[in-house]
Design a protein around this motif. Structure first.
Motif, PDB file in Angstrom:
ATOM      1  N   LEU A 116       0.827  -1.209   0.000  1.00 37.79           N
ATOM      2  CA  LEU A 116       0.000   0.000   0.000  1.00 37.79           C
ATOM      3  C   LEU A 116       0.857   1.253   0.000  1.00 37.79           C
ATOM      4  CD1 LEU A 116      -2.850  -0.969   2.501  1.00 37.79           C
ATOM      5  CD2 LEU A 116      -3.044  -0.654   0.028  1.00 37.79           C
ATOM      6  N   ALA A 117       1.961   1.216   0.767  1.00 32.44           N
ATOM      7  CA  ALA A 117       2.856   2.378   0.793  1.00 32.44           C
ATOM      8  C   ALA A 117       3.475   2.611  -0.586  1.00 32.44           C
ATOM      9  CB  ALA A 117       3.937   2.184   1.840  1.00 32.44           C
ATOM     10  N   ASN A 118       3.897   1.504  -1.244  1.00 29.28           N
ATOM     11  CA  ASN A 118       4.471   1.629  -2.592  1.00 29.28           C
ATOM     12  C   ASN A 118       3.431   2.121  -3.585  1.00 29.28           C
ATOM     13  OD1 ASN A 118       6.940   0.692  -1.681  1.00 29.28           O
ATOM     14  ND2 ASN A 118       6.505  -1.438  -2.205  1.00 29.28           N
ATOM     15  N   LEU A 119       2.191   1.583  -3.451  1.00 27.58           N
ATOM     16  CA  LEU A 119       1.126   2.014  -4.355  1.00 27.58           C
ATOM     17  C   LEU A 119       0.785   3.479  -4.130  1.00 27.58           C
ATOM     18  CD1 LEU A 119      -0.940   1.203  -6.501  1.00 27.58           C
ATOM     19  CD2 LEU A 119      -2.493   0.530  -4.666  1.00 27.58           C
ATOM     20  N   SER A 120       0.753   3.888  -2.866  1.00 27.56           N
ATOM     21  CA  SER A 120       0.481   5.294  -2.563  1.00 27.56           C
ATOM     22  C   SER A 120       1.573   6.194  -3.123  1.00 27.56           C
ATOM     23  CB  SER A 120       0.369   5.483  -1.048  1.00 27.56           C
ATOM     24  OG  SER A 120       0.183   6.838  -0.725  1.00 27.56           O
ATOM     25  N   GLN A 121       2.825   5.745  -2.990  1.00 30.00           N
ATOM     26  CA  GLN A 121       3.937   6.529  -3.529  1.00 30.00           C
ATOM     27  C   GLN A 121       3.873   6.601  -5.046  1.00 30.00           C
ATOM     28  OE1 GLN A 121       7.742   5.051  -2.318  1.00 30.00           O
ATOM     29  NE2 GLN A 121       8.867   6.800  -3.109  1.00 30.00           N
TER      30      GLN A 121
ATOM     31  N   ILE B 171       2.522   9.676  -9.932  1.00 29.98           N
ATOM     32  CA  ILE B 171       1.750   9.858 -11.169  1.00 29.98           C
ATOM     33  C   ILE B 171       0.991  11.178 -11.123  1.00 29.98           C
ATOM     34  CG2 ILE B 171      -0.172   8.950 -12.513  1.00 29.98           C
ATOM     35  CD1 ILE B 171       0.735   6.151 -11.717  1.00 29.98           C
ATOM     36  N   LEU B 172       0.364  11.459  -9.968  1.00 33.35           N
ATOM     37  CA  LEU B 172      -0.379  12.712  -9.830  1.00 33.35           C
ATOM     38  C   LEU B 172       0.524  13.924  -9.984  1.00 33.35           C
ATOM     39  CD1 LEU B 172      -2.794  11.934  -6.861  1.00 33.35           C
ATOM     40  CD2 LEU B 172      -3.356  12.073  -9.286  1.00 33.35           C
ATOM     41  N   ASP B 173       1.736  13.831  -9.405  1.00 30.50           N
ATOM     42  CA  ASP B 173       2.655  14.964  -9.471  1.00 30.50           C
ATOM     43  C   ASP B 173       3.150  15.226 -10.886  1.00 30.50           C
ATOM     44  OD1 ASP B 173       2.387  15.419  -6.796  1.00 30.50           O
ATOM     45  OD2 ASP B 173       4.159  14.279  -6.220  1.00 30.50           O
ATOM     46  N   ARG B 174       3.147  14.178 -11.724  1.00 32.48           N
ATOM     47  CA  ARG B 174       3.653  14.333 -13.091  1.00 32.48           C
ATOM     48  C   ARG B 174       2.564  14.662 -14.106  1.00 32.48           C
ATOM     49  NH1 ARG B 174       8.886  12.418 -13.826  1.00 32.48           N
ATOM     50  NH2 ARG B 174       9.800  11.448 -11.975  1.00 32.48           N
TER      51      ARG B 174
ATOM     52  N   ILE C 236      -4.212  18.688  -9.927  1.00 30.16           N
ATOM     53  CA  ILE C 236      -4.974  17.801  -9.054  1.00 30.16           C
ATOM     54  C   ILE C 236      -4.897  18.354  -7.632  1.00 30.16           C
ATOM     55  CG2 ILE C 236      -5.190  15.501  -8.070  1.00 30.16           C
ATOM     56  CD1 ILE C 236      -5.969  15.586 -10.974  1.00 30.16           C
ATOM     57  N   VAL C 237      -6.053  18.568  -7.013  1.00 23.86           N
ATOM     58  CA  VAL C 237      -6.132  19.019  -5.626  1.00 23.86           C
ATOM     59  C   VAL C 237      -7.085  18.092  -4.887  1.00 23.86           C
ATOM     60  CG1 VAL C 237      -6.707  20.906  -4.050  1.00 23.86           C
ATOM     61  CG2 VAL C 237      -5.732  21.417  -6.295  1.00 23.86           C
ATOM     62  N   VAL C 238      -6.662  17.588  -3.731  1.00 19.13           N
ATOM     63  CA  VAL C 238      -7.525  16.767  -2.876  1.00 19.13           C
ATOM     64  C   VAL C 238      -7.892  17.602  -1.652  1.00 19.13           C
ATOM     65  CG1 VAL C 238      -7.742  14.643  -1.544  1.00 19.13           C
ATOM     66  CG2 VAL C 238      -6.423  14.643  -3.670  1.00 19.13           C
ATOM     67  N   VAL C 239      -9.197  17.765  -1.435  1.00 23.69           N
ATOM     68  CA  VAL C 239      -9.697  18.624  -0.366  1.00 23.69           C
ATOM     69  C   VAL C 239     -10.515  17.791   0.611  1.00 23.69           C
ATOM     70  CG1 VAL C 239     -11.086  20.671   0.162  1.00 23.69           C
ATOM     71  CG2 VAL C 239      -9.767  20.578  -1.947  1.00 23.69           C
ATOM     72  N   GLU C 240     -10.286  18.003   1.905  1.00 21.25           N
ATOM     73  CA  GLU C 240     -11.072  17.332   2.927  1.00 21.25           C
ATOM     74  C   GLU C 240     -12.446  17.987   3.063  1.00 21.25           C
ATOM     75  OE1 GLU C 240      -8.699  17.594   6.397  1.00 21.25           O
ATOM     76  OE2 GLU C 240      -7.191  16.151   5.704  1.00 21.25           O
TER      77      GLU C 240
ATOM     78  N   MET D   7      -1.764  18.500  -3.270  1.00 19.83           N
ATOM     79  CA  MET D   7      -1.779  19.355  -4.455  1.00 19.83           C
ATOM     80  C   MET D   7      -0.551  18.997  -5.292  1.00 19.83           C
ATOM     81  SD  MET D   7      -1.429  23.519  -4.702  1.00 19.83           S
ATOM     82  CE  MET D   7      -2.707  23.785  -3.487  1.00 19.83           C
ATOM     83  N   ASN D   8      -0.766  18.688  -6.573  1.00 15.60           N
ATOM     84  CA  ASN D   8       0.393  18.370  -7.408  1.00 15.60           C
ATOM     85  C   ASN D   8       1.021  19.645  -7.971  1.00 15.60           C
ATOM     86  OD1 ASN D   8      -1.384  19.118  -9.412  1.00 15.60           O
ATOM     87  ND2 ASN D   8      -1.108  17.289 -10.665  1.00 15.60           N
TER      88      ASN D   8
END
Length: 500
Positions: free
Chosen positions: A160-165, A170-173, A178-182, A190-191
């Motif tokens: 899961l840690a590797n998948l999250s990384q 991918i999001l950063d590139r 892309i913005v994720v808001v609570e 934020m990428n």
């Protein structure tokens, strides 16, 4: 007395030894607490070592109390199971087996010392030994399964840690933001693309979205209360400058949800539409040049020849003047459209905005006999740079300033022209406002300002503002009109991709 309860006193067989062992165990308990606090030696060694000590102490208590009949032999299960937690394996199994053997051996030894046939105690110790071995076997299986589950959970955690990384990479590139808001409105992720689109905000983590993008937060709140959980898209201007298309998507459940906001800069799409528009305009103007311009030239030439006749009265002369004036105006319109369709690809350059405007305004004031106090220039920061075609920018500024000179006041000496530029907070774009102190534009005409061929003047072609906006669009920028509460006109140029 029959039926009377019999209480067994601990250490009754050897009170002196019992006293020594309890005092010693109290000291060992104090030492064990200190060693556990300082974690020395290793906790696994401590677990096995103190379990052996507990077993030995319990055996001594059983010996001094008369054997398993005292009823505390069941306590041996606890120190037998502890090593499985600290150091599972053959050592723990051997300790359980040795405990059972020693328990039976203790009862045999006590029976030989008393010279009695202690069958009941042996049976009791055998049952207790069987229970200890059963508990040891079950504990071993439980610990093995727990160990396998722990290893599986550890592997899943690593995956899961590797998948999250990987997902974050991918999001950063991604080129789109892309913005994720609570749910609270705080920014969780934020990428780089979104960070650039929102004007490179500093220290954005866990800060409310409204701090950096109030327009975006307004649409987000509207989506949360009226549209969510359905996906929805909106068009907006970030900080009244950058044109964005945003898409809101719910992540997670309704009770514990985050929101994924996708940001796209519409300037590239706008430039593509602009290219298609100019291509269509080029085809149209080719037809205009062939179908209209040639007959118009013949009409104009015929009118000129007729005006040379000596037999014309005043009415005929006036009609010929009307024909020639309108032929010239029509020809001017055609020339303007042809020039627009022939416009070459912009050659953008890095321009110092304040220096370029200072040079432009000096020439404009000289040609229109304006005084220095009639024109003000304010650019902050002073070293602001833009990317624009200099020829196009000159044409746009000349058109806007010329309109202010011609239409703001009947007397040009009353004109006050203010040029203001800068970068709004949390925005990557540069704004340039061209403001005059004239009569302004009526509200019913503002929507048609940039339409081709729309004009309120009998002398104009109606293409000036249209061409100015098209030139801005071809340079990746925008031109818009802003109504001022104090009166006058304000045209704003939004320069995209500004650099310092």
């Amino acid at each position: 007395m029959v039926g009377q309860s019999k209480f067994v006193q601990l250490g009754a067989q050897n009170k002196e030894l019992f006293g020594w062992i309890t005092a010693t165990y109290l000291l060992i308990a104090i030492i064990s607490n200190l060693s556990s606090y300082f974690q020395w030696p290793d906790l696994a060694i401590q677990g096995v070592g103190y379990s052996i000590i507990d077993i030995l102490v319990l055996f001594v208590i059983l010996y001094t109390s008369g054997g398993v009949s005292v009823g505390i032999g069941i306590l041996l299960v606890v120190p037998v199971l502890i090593p499985y937690i600290c150091a599972p394996g053959q050592v723990s199994i051997a300790m359980a087996a040795m405990t059972g053997i020693c328990l039976i051996g203790l009862e045999i030894w006590l029976g030989l010392q008393d010279g009695l046939n202690n069958t009941t105690s042996l049976t009791h110790s055998g049952i207790l030994t069987s229970f200890i071995l059963l508990a040891s076997w079950l504990g071993d299986r439980w610990i093995r399964k727990a160990d396998e589950m722990a290893k599986l959970a550890n592997r899943r955690g690593i995956d899961l840690a590797n998948l999250s990384q990987l997902n974050q990479s991918i999001l950063d590139r991604l080129e789109s933001g892309i913005v994720v808001v609570e749910t609270s409105g705080a920014i969780r992720h934020m990428n780089a693309a979104a960070w650039h689109l929102l004007g490179n905000p500093g220290n954005w983590r866990s800060k409310p979205l409204a701090v950096f993008a109030p327009e975006l937060d307004k649409h987000y709140q509207q989506w949360i209360h009226e549209v969510s959980p359905r996906t929805a898209s909106y068009d907006l201007r970030h900080q009244q400058a950058t044109e964005l298309r945003v898409r809101f998507t719910q992540l997670g459940t309704q009770t514990r949800r985050n929101t994924l906001i996708n940001l796209e800069d519409t300037s590239e799409q706008r430039e593509k539409v602009q290219g298609v528009k100019l291509a269509s305009l080029g085809q149209l103007t080719a037809s205009i040049a062939h179908e209209i311009r040639n007959p118009l030239g013949a009409i104009s030439h015929a009118a000129q020849l007729m005006s040379e006749s000596q037999n014309l009265d005043k009415a005929d002369t006036r009609l010929l003047q009307i024909i020639q004036a309108n032929a010239k105006r029509m020809n001017l319109t055609i020339e303007s459209v042809l020039n627009l369709s022939r416009k070459k690809e912009p050659k953008r350059e890095r321009l110092p905005l304040k220096g370029w405007l200072h040079s432009f305004l000096r020439d404009f004031m000289l040609q229109h006999n304006l005084k220095e106090k009639q024109v003000t220039l304010f650019i902050e920061p002073a070293d602001l740079m833009i990317e624009f075609d200099p020829a196009h920018l000159h044409q746009i500024m000349w058109n806007l300033c010329r309109n202010a000179f011609k239409y703001a006041h009947e007397n040009p000496q009353k004109l006050q022209l203010d040029i203001q530029g800068g970068t709004p907070a949390h925005s990557r774009d540069v704004l340039l406002n061209i403001i005059d102190n004239g009569r302004g534009i009526p509200e019913d005409l503002r929507q048609r300002l940039f339409e081709p061929f729309f004009t309120t003047s009998t002398q104009g072609t109606g293409l000036g503002l249209f061409m100015a906006r098209e030139l801005c669009l071809s340079n990746g920028s925008a031109l818009e009109y802003l109504a001022l509460p104090t009166g006058g006109c304000c045209f704003r140029i939004v320069f995209s991709r500004a650099t310092h």
